[in-house]
Design an enzyme around this catalytic site. Structure first.
Site, short mmCIF file in Angstrom:
data_model
loop_
_atom_site.label_atom_id
_atom_site.label_comp_id
_atom_site.label_asym_id
_atom_site.label_seq_id
_atom_site.Cartn_x
_atom_site.Cartn_y
_atom_site.Cartn_z
N ASP A 46 -13.12 6.20 9.30
CA ASP A 46 -13.11 7.50 10.00
C ASP A 46 -14.11 8.44 10.18
OD1 ASP A 46 -10.20 7.23 10.71
OD2 ASP A 46 -9.36 8.22 9.07
N ASN A 60 0.83 -1.27 0.02
CA ASN A 60 -0.07 -0.16 -0.17
C ASN A 60 0.93 1.33 -0.14
OD1 ASN A 60 -1.18 2.18 1.11
ND2 ASN A 60 -2.91 1.14 2.01
N GLY A 81 -11.32 4.76 5.23
CA GLY A 81 -11.88 3.70 6.01
C GLY A 81 -13.12 4.15 6.88
N ASP A 133 -0.80 -4.27 10.68
CA ASP A 133 -2.22 -4.76 10.58
C ASP A 133 -3.05 -3.80 11.50
OD1 ASP A 133 -3.60 -6.60 9.06
OD2 ASP A 133 -4.33 -7.33 10.92
N LYS A 138 -4.71 13.78 13.53
CA LYS A 138 -5.13 12.53 13.68
C LYS A 138 -3.77 11.53 13.81
CE LYS A 138 -6.69 8.24 11.58
NZ LYS A 138 -6.91 7.41 10.06
#
Ligand code: IMP
Length: 198
Positions: free
Chosen positions: A158, A16, A156, A75, A178
């Site tokens: 959020d 990613n 995602g 993860d 954040k």
């Protein structure tokens, strides 16, 4: 005592590009050259662990085996205790093949009904060496799930996650704000303190 990291190179075990950038930046101050699993052509292993740390370990060990260099992997996901811990390690999968997080957030809202809206994000990090040694860290941030979703600054889940002590969602946080309090920051800070202390 955790093992100190004294190697010149480190594989970032992710395909990613966003995560790669974020993690590579973290290592810059320590003079470590970060290489990505993607650019080295390393295969992506099956994430078949039952915990965040197990999946981080699988990814880090696969990158070490494919390169004979140390590797770090992460993860992460959203845990909702009232849903038995879902979506948890399946956070990415709940968004389906199109990675549609509106669908995933709506599913959480539907399943939650009147249940408790507490939730937390988890980020696990695994740092593995070619001799088999591994160090693991787990970061968290606790909050409440709101509805409807608010803000489009994050990704995602959020827009439905409001961290404790704030009245805005992660979707409404500036990215730097954040990053200062996130689960990933928590895990990274623990790893740096344990393995990269100057
Ligand atoms: P993975 O760590 O790449 O396996 O994916 C974790 C999944 O958890 C992501 O696809 C997101 O759905 C979710 N997730 C992890 N961290 C965050 C976050 O900071 N904000 C929102 N969603 C997140």
């Amino acid at each position: 005592m955790a093992r100190l990291f004294n190697e010149p190179e480190l594989i970032i075990a992710t395909h990613n590009p966003g995560k790669l950038r974020e993690i590579a930046q973290l290592f810059e101050p320590f003079g470590v050259k970060a290489l990505s699993a993607g650019e080295l052509g390393l295969p992506e292993p099956m994430e078949d662990g039952l915990t965040f740390t197990a999946n981080a370990e699988v990814k880090a060990r696969a990158a070490v085996e494919g390169s004979d260099k140390p590797a770090v992997s992460d993860d992460s996901g959203l845990v909702v205790p009232a849903l038995g811990g879902d979506p948890g390690i399946y956070s990415a999968r709940w968004a389906g093949p199109d990675k549609n997080f509106n669908v995933a957030m709506q599913r959480i809202q539907n399943e939650l009904g009147n249940k408790d809206r507490g939730a937390y994000f988890v980020a696990a990090l695994a740092l593995a060496w070619p001799d088999g040694h591994i160090e693991m860290f787990e970061g968290m941030v606790h909050g409440t799930l709101v509805w409807p979703p608010r803000g489009d600054l994050g990704f995602g889940y959020d827009p439905i996650f409001q961290p404790d002590g704030y009245d805005i969602t992660f979707g409404e946080f500036e990215p730097s704000a954040k990053h200062a309090i996130s689960h990933r920051a928590d895990a990274f800070n623990q790893m740096v303190a344990a393995c990269f202390a100057p």
